[in-house]
Design a protein around this motif. Structure first.
Motif, PDB file in Angstrom:
ATOM      1  N   ASP A 205      32.395  38.864  40.217  1.00 13.85           N
ATOM      2  CA  ASP A 205      32.110  40.441  40.184  1.00 13.85           C
ATOM      3  C   ASP A 205      32.417  41.233  41.503  1.00 13.85           C
ATOM      4  O   ASP A 205      32.457  42.321  41.623  1.00 13.85           O
ATOM      5  CB  ASP A 205      30.871  40.816  39.896  1.00 13.85           C
ATOM      6  CG  ASP A 205      29.817  40.266  40.803  1.00 13.85           C
ATOM      7  OD1 ASP A 205      30.118  39.323  41.360  1.00 13.85           O
ATOM      8  OD2 ASP A 205      28.485  40.381  40.549  1.00 13.85           O
ATOM      9  N   ASP A 274      45.176  43.957  39.258  1.00 13.50           N
ATOM     10  CA  ASP A 274      44.974  44.172  38.013  1.00 13.50           C
ATOM     11  C   ASP A 274      46.076  44.345  37.200  1.00 13.50           C
ATOM     12  O   ASP A 274      47.174  43.960  37.590  1.00 13.50           O
ATOM     13  CB  ASP A 274      44.197  45.787  37.740  1.00 13.50           C
ATOM     14  CG  ASP A 274      45.167  46.653  38.435  1.00 13.50           C
ATOM     15  OD1 ASP A 274      46.415  46.507  38.670  1.00 13.50           O
ATOM     16  OD2 ASP A 274      44.885  47.635  39.338  1.00 13.50           O
ATOM     17  N   ASP A 368      45.381  42.151  28.432  1.00 13.95           N
ATOM     18  CA  ASP A 368      44.022  42.788  28.331  1.00 13.95           C
ATOM     19  C   ASP A 368      43.725  43.143  27.071  1.00 13.95           C
ATOM     20  O   ASP A 368      42.558  43.777  26.955  1.00 13.95           O
ATOM     21  CB  ASP A 368      44.246  44.050  28.951  1.00 13.95           C
ATOM     22  CG  ASP A 368      44.587  43.873  30.708  1.00 13.95           C
ATOM     23  OD1 ASP A 368      44.313  42.729  31.120  1.00 13.95           O
ATOM     24  OD2 ASP A 368      44.807  44.802  31.229  1.00 13.95           O
ATOM     25  N   HIS A 430      35.648  39.722  33.696  1.00 16.50           N
ATOM     26  CA  HIS A 430      36.035  40.914  33.815  1.00 16.50           C
ATOM     27  C   HIS A 430      35.939  41.601  32.398  1.00 16.50           C
ATOM     28  O   HIS A 430      35.778  42.933  32.338  1.00 16.50           O
ATOM     29  CB  HIS A 430      37.373  41.079  34.512  1.00 16.50           C
ATOM     30  CG  HIS A 430      37.859  42.528  34.472  1.00 16.50           C
ATOM     31  ND1 HIS A 430      37.298  43.617  35.540  1.00 16.50           N
ATOM     32  CD2 HIS A 430      38.508  43.380  33.791  1.00 16.50           C
ATOM     33  CE1 HIS A 430      37.843  44.619  35.323  1.00 16.50           C
ATOM     34  NE2 HIS A 430      38.586  44.402  34.113  1.00 16.50           N
ATOM     35  N   TYR A 431      36.554  41.116  31.533  1.00 17.04           N
ATOM     36  CA  TYR A 431      36.602  41.713  30.132  1.00 17.04           C
ATOM     37  C   TYR A 431      35.199  41.815  29.216  1.00 17.04           C
ATOM     38  O   TYR A 431      35.083  42.695  28.337  1.00 17.04           O
ATOM     39  CB  TYR A 431      37.337  40.801  28.954  1.00 17.04           C
ATOM     40  CG  TYR A 431      38.853  40.731  29.836  1.00 17.04           C
ATOM     41  CD1 TYR A 431      39.739  41.720  29.698  1.00 17.04           C
ATOM     42  CD2 TYR A 431      39.167  39.512  30.547  1.00 17.04           C
ATOM     43  CE1 TYR A 431      41.078  41.752  30.076  1.00 17.04           C
ATOM     44  CE2 TYR A 431      40.305  39.602  31.288  1.00 17.04           C
ATOM     45  CZ  TYR A 431      41.418  40.931  31.001  1.00 17.04           C
ATOM     46  OH  TYR A 431      42.612  40.828  31.520  1.00 17.04           O
ATOM     47  N   GLN A 434      33.433  44.507  33.194  1.00 16.22           N
ATOM     48  CA  GLN A 434      34.319  45.349  33.820  1.00 16.22           C
ATOM     49  C   GLN A 434      33.813  45.357  35.313  1.00 16.22           C
ATOM     50  O   GLN A 434      34.322  46.199  36.097  1.00 16.22           O
ATOM     51  CB  GLN A 434      33.683  46.688  33.081  1.00 16.22           C
ATOM     52  CG  GLN A 434      34.309  46.776  31.767  1.00 16.22           C
ATOM     53  CD  GLN A 434      35.910  46.474  31.430  1.00 16.22           C
ATOM     54  OE1 GLN A 434      36.677  46.872  32.107  1.00 16.22           O
ATOM     55  NE2 GLN A 434      35.862  45.619  30.439  1.00 16.22           N
ATOM     56  N   CYS A 435      33.468  44.175  35.783  1.00 12.96           N
ATOM     57  CA  CYS A 435      33.253  44.268  37.329  1.00 12.96           C
ATOM     58  C   CYS A 435      34.340  43.039  37.833  1.00 12.96           C
ATOM     59  O   CYS A 435      34.980  42.121  37.124  1.00 12.96           O
ATOM     60  CB  CYS A 435      31.831  43.748  37.531  1.00 12.96           C
ATOM     61  SG  CYS A 435      30.612  44.915  37.072  1.00 12.96           S
ATOM     62  N   SER A 438      40.798  41.777  37.383  1.00 14.25           N
ATOM     63  CA  SER A 438      41.028  41.374  36.581  1.00 14.25           C
ATOM     64  C   SER A 438      42.159  40.058  36.732  1.00 14.25           C
ATOM     65  O   SER A 438      41.951  39.134  35.925  1.00 14.25           O
ATOM     66  CB  SER A 438      42.185  42.482  35.863  1.00 14.25           C
ATOM     67  OG  SER A 438      41.750  43.418  35.415  1.00 14.25           O
TER      68      SER A 438
END
Length: 490
Positions: A205, A274, A368, A430-431, A434-435, A438
Protein backbone atom coordinates in the motif's frame (compact mmCIF):
# COMPACT_ATOMS: atom_id res chain seq x y z
CA UNK A 1 -7.59 18.07 18.97
CA UNK A 2 -5.02 18.94 21.66
CA UNK A 3 -5.33 21.93 24.00
CA UNK A 4 -2.68 23.95 22.17
CA UNK A 5 -4.31 23.55 18.76
CA UNK A 6 -7.74 24.38 20.13
CA UNK A 7 -6.50 27.57 21.81
CA UNK A 8 -4.50 28.69 18.79
CA UNK A 9 -7.43 28.19 16.47
CA UNK A 10 -9.69 30.11 18.88
CA UNK A 11 -7.27 33.08 18.99
CA UNK A 12 -6.99 33.16 15.20
CA UNK A 13 -10.78 33.21 14.84
CA UNK A 14 -11.18 35.82 17.58
CA UNK A 15 -8.71 38.24 16.00
CA UNK A 16 -9.77 37.29 12.45
CA UNK A 17 -6.11 37.45 11.38
CA UNK A 18 -5.21 35.85 8.07
CA UNK A 19 -3.11 32.71 8.33
CA UNK A 20 -0.70 33.98 5.67
CA UNK A 21 -0.08 37.21 7.63
CA UNK A 22 0.41 35.28 10.87
CA UNK A 23 2.83 32.87 9.20
CA UNK A 24 4.88 35.72 7.74
CA UNK A 25 5.21 37.46 11.12
CA UNK A 26 5.97 34.29 13.09
CA UNK A 27 8.42 33.02 10.44
CA UNK A 28 6.82 29.63 9.75
CA UNK A 29 5.10 28.33 6.67
CA UNK A 30 1.28 28.38 6.78
CA UNK A 31 1.26 24.56 6.54
CA UNK A 32 3.01 24.31 9.92
CA UNK A 33 0.59 26.67 11.64
CA UNK A 34 -2.32 24.80 10.06
CA UNK A 35 -0.96 21.54 11.48
CA UNK A 36 -0.60 23.13 14.93
CA UNK A 37 -4.25 24.14 14.73
CA UNK A 38 -5.84 21.10 13.12
CA UNK A 39 -3.63 18.01 13.28
CA UNK A 40 -2.30 17.75 16.80
CA UNK A 41 1.23 18.84 15.85
CA UNK A 42 3.26 21.08 18.17
CA UNK A 43 6.13 23.51 17.60
CA UNK A 44 9.50 21.99 18.50
CA UNK A 45 10.14 22.20 22.26
CA UNK A 46 13.22 24.44 21.88
CA UNK A 47 11.39 26.83 19.56
CA UNK A 48 8.08 26.89 21.48
CA UNK A 49 8.86 29.82 23.85
CA UNK A 50 9.86 32.14 20.99
CA UNK A 51 6.93 30.98 18.85
CA UNK A 52 4.45 31.55 21.69
CA UNK A 53 5.90 35.00 22.48
CA UNK A 54 5.66 36.05 18.85
CA UNK A 55 2.09 34.72 18.56
CA UNK A 56 1.08 36.51 21.78
CA UNK A 57 2.46 39.85 20.53
CA UNK A 58 0.64 39.50 17.19
CA UNK A 59 -2.70 38.62 18.77
CA UNK A 60 -2.40 41.37 21.43
CA UNK A 61 -1.65 44.00 18.76
CA UNK A 62 -4.71 42.92 16.75
CA UNK A 63 -6.99 42.91 19.80
CA UNK A 64 -6.00 46.45 20.80
CA UNK A 65 -6.23 47.70 17.21
CA UNK A 66 -9.76 46.27 16.92
CA UNK A 67 -10.72 47.66 20.37
CA UNK A 68 -11.74 44.17 21.52
CA UNK A 69 -9.85 44.14 24.86
CA UNK A 70 -13.01 43.92 26.99
CA UNK A 71 -14.50 41.24 24.78
CA UNK A 72 -11.19 39.34 24.95
CA UNK A 73 -11.25 39.43 28.75
CA UNK A 74 -14.76 37.97 28.79
CA UNK A 75 -14.05 35.35 26.11
CA UNK A 76 -10.75 34.11 27.59
CA UNK A 77 -11.50 34.74 31.29
CA UNK A 78 -8.69 37.32 31.55
CA UNK A 79 -8.34 40.23 33.98
CA UNK A 80 -7.13 43.77 33.40
CA UNK A 81 -5.33 45.95 32.68
CA UNK A 82 -6.23 45.93 28.97
CA UNK A 83 -3.16 47.48 27.39
CA UNK A 84 -1.22 45.65 24.64
CA UNK A 85 1.64 44.53 26.90
CA UNK A 86 -0.69 43.02 29.53
CA UNK A 87 -2.83 41.24 26.94
CA UNK A 88 0.33 39.83 25.31
CA UNK A 89 1.52 38.48 28.68
CA UNK A 90 -1.88 36.89 29.30
CA UNK A 91 -1.97 35.20 25.90
CA UNK A 92 1.65 34.02 26.27
CA UNK A 93 0.77 32.32 29.57
CA UNK A 94 -2.33 30.72 28.03
CA UNK A 95 -0.27 29.35 25.13
CA UNK A 96 2.50 28.17 27.45
CA UNK A 97 0.06 26.26 29.68
CA UNK A 98 -1.76 24.74 26.69
CA UNK A 99 1.55 23.68 25.11
CA UNK A 100 2.65 21.98 28.34
CA UNK A 101 -0.62 20.02 28.63
CA UNK A 102 -0.49 18.98 24.97
CA UNK A 103 3.18 18.01 25.15
CA UNK A 104 2.58 15.80 28.20
CA UNK A 105 -0.47 14.18 26.58
CA UNK A 106 1.51 13.46 23.42
CA UNK A 107 4.45 12.00 25.34
CA UNK A 108 2.07 9.52 27.00
CA UNK A 109 0.74 8.42 23.60
CA UNK A 110 3.24 5.99 22.00
CA UNK A 111 1.67 6.50 18.56
CA UNK A 112 2.55 10.19 18.51
CA UNK A 113 5.61 10.49 20.76
CA UNK A 114 8.05 10.32 17.84
CA UNK A 115 6.43 13.41 16.31
CA UNK A 116 7.46 15.64 19.21
CA UNK A 117 10.08 13.89 21.33
CA UNK A 118 13.69 13.95 20.12
CA UNK A 119 15.66 11.05 21.61
CA UNK A 120 18.45 8.56 21.15
CA UNK A 121 17.69 4.85 20.64
CA UNK A 122 20.52 2.56 21.73
CA UNK A 123 18.94 -0.90 21.95
CA UNK A 124 18.00 -3.16 19.03
CA UNK A 125 14.52 -3.79 20.42
CA UNK A 126 13.79 -0.06 20.67
CA UNK A 127 15.16 0.59 17.18
CA UNK A 128 13.13 -2.25 15.67
CA UNK A 129 9.99 -1.09 17.50
CA UNK A 130 10.44 2.43 16.12
CA UNK A 131 10.69 1.34 12.47
CA UNK A 132 8.23 -1.56 12.54
CA UNK A 133 5.56 -0.25 14.94
CA UNK A 134 5.94 3.37 15.98
CA UNK A 135 6.84 4.91 12.62
CA UNK A 136 3.90 3.31 10.73
CA UNK A 137 1.56 4.53 13.46
CA UNK A 138 2.99 8.04 13.11
CA UNK A 139 2.43 7.94 9.34
CA UNK A 140 -1.09 6.67 9.89
CA UNK A 141 -1.92 9.91 11.73
CA UNK A 142 -0.99 12.08 8.73
CA UNK A 143 -3.82 13.38 6.57
CA UNK A 144 -1.72 14.74 3.70
CA UNK A 145 0.47 12.89 1.15
CA UNK A 146 3.63 11.77 2.91
CA UNK A 147 7.10 11.92 1.30
CA UNK A 148 9.98 9.91 2.78
CA UNK A 149 13.67 9.54 1.89
CA UNK A 150 15.84 6.62 3.01
CA UNK A 151 19.47 6.55 1.89
CA UNK A 152 19.99 3.08 3.39
CA UNK A 153 19.29 -0.27 1.74
CA UNK A 154 16.21 -1.75 3.43
CA UNK A 155 17.31 -5.32 2.77
CA UNK A 156 20.57 -4.64 4.56
CA UNK A 157 19.73 -2.71 7.69
CA UNK A 158 16.49 -4.55 8.50
CA UNK A 159 17.13 -8.02 7.04
CA UNK A 160 14.22 -9.75 8.78
CA UNK A 161 11.59 -7.07 8.19
CA UNK A 162 9.95 -8.87 5.26
CA UNK A 163 9.28 -11.93 7.34
CA UNK A 164 7.51 -10.21 10.22
CA UNK A 165 3.76 -10.34 10.80
CA UNK A 166 1.94 -8.71 7.94
CA UNK A 167 1.97 -4.96 7.61
CA UNK A 168 -1.69 -3.99 8.11
CA UNK A 169 -1.62 -0.21 8.41
CA UNK A 170 -4.10 1.72 6.29
CA UNK A 171 -2.91 5.27 5.75
CA UNK A 172 -5.18 8.28 5.46
CA UNK A 173 -3.13 9.64 2.55
CA UNK A 174 -0.67 8.22 -0.02
CA UNK A 175 2.84 7.43 1.22
CA UNK A 176 5.72 7.74 -1.27
CA UNK A 177 9.21 6.59 -0.31
CA UNK A 178 12.47 7.09 -2.18
CA UNK A 179 14.89 4.41 -1.01
CA UNK A 180 18.42 3.30 -1.78
CA UNK A 181 19.63 0.02 -3.28
CA UNK A 182 23.23 -1.01 -2.72
CA UNK A 183 24.66 -2.80 -5.82
CA UNK A 184 27.58 -4.21 -3.83
CA UNK A 185 25.30 -5.74 -1.22
CA UNK A 186 23.15 -7.37 -3.92
CA UNK A 187 26.25 -9.09 -5.27
CA UNK A 188 27.17 -10.82 -1.98
CA UNK A 189 23.71 -11.48 -0.52
CA UNK A 190 22.11 -14.36 -2.44
CA UNK A 191 18.79 -13.85 -0.63
CA UNK A 192 18.62 -10.19 -1.67
CA UNK A 193 16.14 -10.60 -4.54
CA UNK A 194 13.49 -12.55 -2.57
CA UNK A 195 13.92 -10.17 0.39
CA UNK A 196 13.25 -7.18 -1.87
CA UNK A 197 10.26 -8.91 -3.48
CA UNK A 198 8.77 -9.93 -0.13
CA UNK A 199 9.31 -6.42 1.21
CA UNK A 200 7.36 -4.85 -1.68
CA UNK A 201 4.58 -7.40 -1.20
CA UNK A 202 4.35 -6.81 2.52
CA UNK A 203 4.16 -3.03 2.04
CA UNK A 204 2.01 -3.07 -1.10
CA UNK A 205 0.00 0.00 0.00
CA UNK A 206 3.10 2.24 -0.17
CA UNK A 207 4.65 3.71 -3.33
CA UNK A 208 8.40 3.02 -3.48
CA UNK A 209 11.01 4.32 -5.89
CA UNK A 210 14.42 2.66 -5.51
CA UNK A 211 17.67 4.38 -6.50
CA UNK A 212 21.31 3.34 -6.70
CA UNK A 213 22.59 4.60 -3.36
CA UNK A 214 26.34 4.20 -4.03
CA UNK A 215 26.90 7.93 -3.50
CA UNK A 216 24.73 8.33 -0.39
CA UNK A 217 24.67 4.98 1.43
CA UNK A 218 27.12 6.33 4.03
CA UNK A 219 24.69 9.13 5.00
CA UNK A 220 22.48 6.66 6.93
CA UNK A 221 19.39 8.89 6.97
CA UNK A 222 15.66 8.25 7.10
CA UNK A 223 13.60 11.44 6.66
CA UNK A 224 9.83 12.02 6.76
CA UNK A 225 9.15 15.45 5.28
CA UNK A 226 7.49 17.89 7.72
CA UNK A 227 7.65 15.26 10.44
CA UNK A 228 10.78 13.47 11.66
CA UNK A 229 14.30 12.43 10.66
CA UNK A 230 16.40 9.53 11.90
CA UNK A 231 20.19 9.64 11.78
CA UNK A 232 21.62 6.13 12.14
CA UNK A 233 24.94 4.60 13.11
CA UNK A 234 25.52 1.17 11.54
CA UNK A 235 27.64 -1.71 12.78
CA UNK A 236 29.90 -3.91 10.62
CA UNK A 237 26.91 -6.11 9.67
CA UNK A 238 25.00 -3.06 8.37
CA UNK A 239 22.55 -3.16 11.27
CA UNK A 240 21.42 0.02 13.01
CA UNK A 241 23.22 0.22 16.36
CA UNK A 242 22.19 3.78 17.28
CA UNK A 243 19.27 5.88 16.01
CA UNK A 244 19.06 9.61 16.71
CA UNK A 245 15.47 10.89 16.36
CA UNK A 246 15.27 14.50 15.12
CA UNK A 247 11.94 16.33 15.40
CA UNK A 248 12.82 19.99 14.82
CA UNK A 249 10.81 20.64 11.63
CA UNK A 250 13.24 23.18 10.22
CA UNK A 251 16.13 20.72 10.62
CA UNK A 252 14.06 17.85 9.22
CA UNK A 253 13.10 19.78 6.08
CA UNK A 254 16.61 21.13 5.55
CA UNK A 255 17.86 17.55 5.59
CA UNK A 256 15.04 16.51 3.26
CA UNK A 257 15.86 19.21 0.72
CA UNK A 258 19.58 18.34 0.69
CA UNK A 259 19.10 14.55 0.45
CA UNK A 260 16.31 14.82 -2.14
CA UNK A 261 18.80 16.53 -4.46
CA UNK A 262 21.11 13.51 -4.02
CA UNK A 263 18.31 11.20 -5.13
CA UNK A 264 17.70 13.39 -8.17
CA UNK A 265 21.30 12.81 -9.24
CA UNK A 266 21.19 9.04 -8.59
CA UNK A 267 20.11 6.35 -11.04
CA UNK A 268 16.50 5.15 -10.72
CA UNK A 269 16.37 1.35 -10.37
CA UNK A 270 12.72 0.51 -9.59
CA UNK A 271 9.84 2.86 -10.32
CA UNK A 272 6.27 2.81 -9.00
CA UNK A 273 3.88 3.30 -11.89
CA UNK A 274 0.32 2.94 -13.11
CA UNK A 275 -1.38 1.47 -16.17
CA UNK A 276 -1.66 4.83 -17.94
CA UNK A 277 2.06 5.54 -17.60
CA UNK A 278 2.97 2.06 -18.89
CA UNK A 279 0.72 2.60 -21.89
CA UNK A 280 1.77 6.12 -22.90
CA UNK A 281 5.53 5.70 -22.46
CA UNK A 282 5.45 2.59 -24.65
CA UNK A 283 6.70 0.24 -21.95
CA UNK A 284 3.93 -2.31 -22.52
CA UNK A 285 4.40 -2.31 -26.29
CA UNK A 286 8.15 -2.87 -25.97
CA UNK A 287 7.63 -5.60 -23.39
CA UNK A 288 5.52 -7.75 -25.70
CA UNK A 289 7.93 -7.35 -28.63
CA UNK A 290 9.89 -10.43 -27.49
CA UNK A 291 9.33 -14.19 -27.56
CA UNK A 292 10.84 -15.41 -24.28
CA UNK A 293 9.04 -14.81 -20.99
CA UNK A 294 9.13 -15.68 -17.30
CA UNK A 295 5.74 -14.94 -15.74
CA UNK A 296 4.73 -15.55 -12.14
CA UNK A 297 0.99 -15.24 -11.53
CA UNK A 298 -0.24 -14.71 -7.96
CA UNK A 299 -3.95 -14.05 -8.61
CA UNK A 300 -6.11 -15.83 -11.19
CA UNK A 301 -4.66 -16.89 -14.55
CA UNK A 302 -5.35 -14.45 -17.37
CA UNK A 303 -3.20 -16.22 -19.94
CA UNK A 304 -3.89 -18.83 -22.65
CA UNK A 305 -7.51 -17.64 -22.85
CA UNK A 306 -9.76 -18.84 -25.67
CA UNK A 307 -10.45 -16.20 -28.34
CA UNK A 308 -14.17 -15.98 -27.53
CA UNK A 309 -13.34 -14.46 -24.13
CA UNK A 310 -11.76 -11.32 -25.63
CA UNK A 311 -15.01 -9.53 -26.65
CA UNK A 312 -16.40 -10.17 -23.16
CA UNK A 313 -13.27 -8.68 -21.56
CA UNK A 314 -13.61 -5.60 -23.79
CA UNK A 315 -17.23 -5.17 -22.75
CA UNK A 316 -16.27 -5.70 -19.09
CA UNK A 317 -13.76 -2.85 -19.43
CA UNK A 318 -16.54 -0.54 -20.61
CA UNK A 319 -18.94 -1.79 -17.94
CA UNK A 320 -16.38 -1.07 -15.21
CA UNK A 321 -16.18 2.58 -16.22
CA UNK A 322 -12.88 2.59 -18.14
CA UNK A 323 -12.55 4.85 -21.14
CA UNK A 324 -12.24 3.53 -24.66
CA UNK A 325 -8.44 3.44 -24.47
CA UNK A 326 -8.65 0.64 -21.91
CA UNK A 327 -11.03 -1.32 -24.12
CA UNK A 328 -8.56 -0.90 -26.99
CA UNK A 329 -5.70 -1.99 -24.74
CA UNK A 330 -7.59 -5.16 -23.74
CA UNK A 331 -8.30 -5.93 -27.40
CA UNK A 332 -4.67 -5.32 -28.37
CA UNK A 333 -3.34 -7.50 -25.53
CA UNK A 334 -5.68 -10.32 -26.45
CA UNK A 335 -4.36 -10.39 -30.02
CA UNK A 336 -0.73 -9.96 -28.90
CA UNK A 337 -0.85 -12.88 -26.49
CA UNK A 338 -2.51 -15.12 -29.08
CA UNK A 339 0.48 -14.52 -31.36
CA UNK A 340 3.01 -15.11 -28.58
CA UNK A 341 1.34 -18.33 -27.40
CA UNK A 342 1.77 -19.93 -30.82
CA UNK A 343 5.58 -19.88 -30.91
CA UNK A 344 6.86 -18.07 -27.84
CA UNK A 345 8.96 -19.60 -25.08
CA UNK A 346 7.03 -19.03 -21.83
CA UNK A 347 7.76 -20.26 -18.33
CA UNK A 348 4.71 -19.81 -16.09
CA UNK A 349 5.32 -19.86 -12.33
CA UNK A 350 2.05 -20.57 -10.54
CA UNK A 351 1.25 -20.82 -6.84
CA UNK A 352 -0.62 -24.00 -6.00
CA UNK A 353 -3.08 -22.17 -3.74
CA UNK A 354 -3.75 -19.56 -6.44
CA UNK A 355 -4.41 -22.28 -9.03
CA UNK A 356 -6.98 -23.91 -6.77
CA UNK A 357 -8.53 -20.54 -5.98
CA UNK A 358 -8.88 -19.73 -9.68
CA UNK A 359 -10.58 -23.06 -10.38
CA UNK A 360 -13.14 -22.40 -7.64
CA UNK A 361 -13.81 -18.64 -8.04
CA UNK A 362 -12.74 -17.88 -11.64
CA UNK A 363 -11.47 -14.32 -11.06
CA UNK A 364 -8.84 -13.02 -13.48
CA UNK A 365 -7.11 -9.63 -13.79
CA UNK A 366 -6.61 -8.70 -17.44
CA UNK A 367 -4.77 -5.38 -17.67
CA UNK A 368 -6.81 -3.31 -15.17
CA UNK A 369 -10.04 -5.21 -15.81
CA UNK A 370 -11.29 -7.60 -13.11
CA UNK A 371 -13.34 -10.35 -14.75
CA UNK A 372 -15.17 -13.31 -13.22
CA UNK A 373 -14.99 -16.35 -15.46
CA UNK A 374 -18.15 -18.46 -15.43
CA UNK A 375 -17.90 -22.21 -14.86
CA UNK A 376 -18.31 -22.85 -18.59
CA UNK A 377 -15.66 -20.27 -19.43
CA UNK A 378 -13.25 -21.91 -16.99
CA UNK A 379 -13.86 -25.28 -18.61
CA UNK A 380 -13.22 -23.72 -22.03
CA UNK A 381 -10.07 -22.14 -20.62
CA UNK A 382 -8.72 -25.48 -19.38
CA UNK A 383 -9.37 -27.16 -22.71
CA UNK A 384 -7.71 -24.28 -24.57
CA UNK A 385 -4.61 -24.58 -22.35
CA UNK A 386 -4.38 -28.31 -23.22
CA UNK A 387 -4.63 -27.50 -26.94
CA UNK A 388 -2.00 -24.74 -26.83
CA UNK A 389 0.64 -26.69 -24.91
CA UNK A 390 0.22 -29.52 -27.42
CA UNK A 391 0.92 -27.10 -30.28
CA UNK A 392 3.72 -25.24 -28.49
CA UNK A 393 5.92 -27.47 -26.28
CA UNK A 394 7.97 -24.38 -25.27
CA UNK A 395 5.18 -23.43 -22.83
CA UNK A 396 6.08 -24.80 -19.41
CA UNK A 397 4.46 -24.60 -15.98
CA UNK A 398 6.32 -24.46 -12.68
CA UNK A 399 3.93 -25.08 -9.80
CA UNK A 400 5.17 -23.61 -6.51
CA UNK A 401 3.87 -25.35 -3.41
CA UNK A 402 3.51 -22.12 -1.45
CA UNK A 403 2.16 -23.97 1.57
CA UNK A 404 5.79 -24.96 2.18
CA UNK A 405 6.82 -21.29 2.41
CA UNK A 406 6.15 -19.53 5.76
CA UNK A 407 3.79 -16.54 5.56
CA UNK A 408 3.19 -17.16 1.86
CA UNK A 409 -0.36 -15.80 2.13
CA UNK A 410 1.00 -12.24 2.15
CA UNK A 411 4.44 -12.65 0.59
CA UNK A 412 2.99 -13.25 -2.90
CA UNK A 413 0.79 -10.27 -3.70
CA UNK A 414 2.58 -9.16 -6.87
CA UNK A 415 2.68 -10.93 -10.21
CA UNK A 416 5.96 -10.78 -12.17
CA UNK A 417 6.22 -10.21 -15.95
CA UNK A 418 9.73 -10.68 -17.33
CA UNK A 419 11.11 -10.95 -20.85
CA UNK A 420 14.72 -10.73 -19.58
CA UNK A 421 15.09 -7.26 -21.05
CA UNK A 422 12.13 -5.56 -19.46
CA UNK A 423 10.43 -6.55 -16.23
CA UNK A 424 7.48 -5.23 -14.26
CA UNK A 425 5.53 -6.24 -11.16
CA UNK A 426 1.75 -6.03 -10.99
CA UNK A 427 0.36 -5.21 -7.55
CA UNK A 428 -2.70 -7.46 -7.33
CA UNK A 429 -3.73 -6.12 -3.92
CA UNK A 430 -4.18 -2.68 -5.49
CA UNK A 431 -7.32 -3.90 -7.27
CA UNK A 432 -8.91 -4.68 -3.90
CA UNK A 433 -7.70 -1.78 -1.75
CA UNK A 434 -6.97 0.91 -4.39
CA UNK A 435 -3.84 1.67 -2.33
CA UNK A 436 -0.23 1.61 -3.45
CA UNK A 437 1.00 1.50 -7.04
CA UNK A 438 -0.56 -0.61 -9.79
CA UNK A 439 2.87 -1.57 -11.12
CA UNK A 440 6.59 -1.45 -10.50
CA UNK A 441 8.88 -1.22 -13.52
CA UNK A 442 12.49 -2.41 -13.19
CA UNK A 443 14.75 0.18 -14.80
CA UNK A 444 18.13 -1.53 -14.42
CA UNK A 445 19.50 -4.28 -16.69
CA UNK A 446 21.70 -5.93 -14.06
CA UNK A 447 18.78 -6.10 -11.63
CA UNK A 448 16.61 -7.70 -14.33
CA UNK A 449 19.37 -10.23 -14.96
CA UNK A 450 19.59 -11.08 -11.26
CA UNK A 451 15.82 -11.58 -11.04
CA UNK A 452 15.88 -13.76 -14.16
CA UNK A 453 18.61 -15.90 -12.63
CA UNK A 454 16.64 -16.21 -9.43
CA UNK A 455 13.65 -17.60 -11.36
CA UNK A 456 15.98 -20.12 -12.99
CA UNK A 457 17.18 -21.27 -9.55
CA UNK A 458 13.57 -21.72 -8.41
CA UNK A 459 13.22 -24.63 -10.83
CA UNK A 460 15.51 -26.80 -8.72
CA UNK A 461 13.83 -26.04 -5.39
CA UNK A 462 12.04 -28.91 -3.66
CA UNK A 463 8.78 -26.90 -3.47
CA UNK A 464 8.72 -26.27 -7.25
CA UNK A 465 7.40 -28.93 -9.71
CA UNK A 466 7.84 -28.61 -13.47
CA UNK A 467 5.17 -29.60 -15.99
CA UNK A 468 6.22 -29.90 -19.63
CA UNK A 469 3.67 -30.32 -22.42
CA UNK A 470 3.19 -34.07 -21.90
CA UNK A 471 3.17 -33.61 -18.10
CA UNK A 472 0.21 -31.24 -18.36
CA UNK A 473 -1.84 -33.93 -20.13
CA UNK A 474 -0.87 -36.55 -17.55
CA UNK A 475 -1.76 -34.14 -14.78
CA UNK A 476 -5.20 -33.53 -16.26
CA UNK A 477 -5.78 -37.24 -16.78
CA UNK A 478 -5.03 -37.76 -13.11
CA UNK A 479 -6.90 -34.79 -11.63
CA UNK A 480 -9.37 -33.81 -14.37
CA UNK A 481 -12.29 -35.57 -12.69
CA UNK A 482 -11.60 -33.79 -9.40
CA UNK A 483 -11.38 -30.42 -11.19
CA UNK A 484 -14.69 -31.04 -12.97
CA UNK A 485 -16.33 -31.92 -9.67
CA UNK A 486 -14.96 -28.75 -8.04
CA UNK A 487 -16.39 -26.71 -10.91
CA UNK A 488 -19.75 -28.52 -10.81
CA UNK A 489 -20.18 -27.53 -7.13
CA UNK A 490 -20.36 -23.89 -8.17
Amino acid sequence: MNAYGTLLKKLIRFTNIKLTNLAEIVGYDTSYISKWCNKGKLPAAKAAPNVNKCLADVFAREIVAQEDATLFAAEFNASGPYDESSISSTIFQLLKDAYKRSYEDTAENPNMSGLTAPRMLLWQLDIKNFFVTELPQMLKCLNEPCHILCTMDICGFLPDLSYEARHTNHYNAPVHIKMGINPERRGVDHSYIPKLYYFLNNYNDINFDFYNNSCMDYMNLFIVKNCVAVQCALDKDYRISIAHIITDISQVNSLYQKINSEFTLSRLMIHSSDSEELFYNGYRTEFYAHNSFQIMVTRGFEFLLPAQINPRLIQAARNQGFDESMAQLVAHLGITWEEIFEKGEIDFYLLKTNLLRYITDGTIYFADVVYHMSVEERKEHIQHVLELVQKNPKIRFFIIDDECIPNSEYLFQMSVYNNKRKLFLKNMEHYTTQCGPSFYTIQNESLISEISQYFDTLKSESFCNVYQSEDVFRFYEKYGTMIDRMLSIE
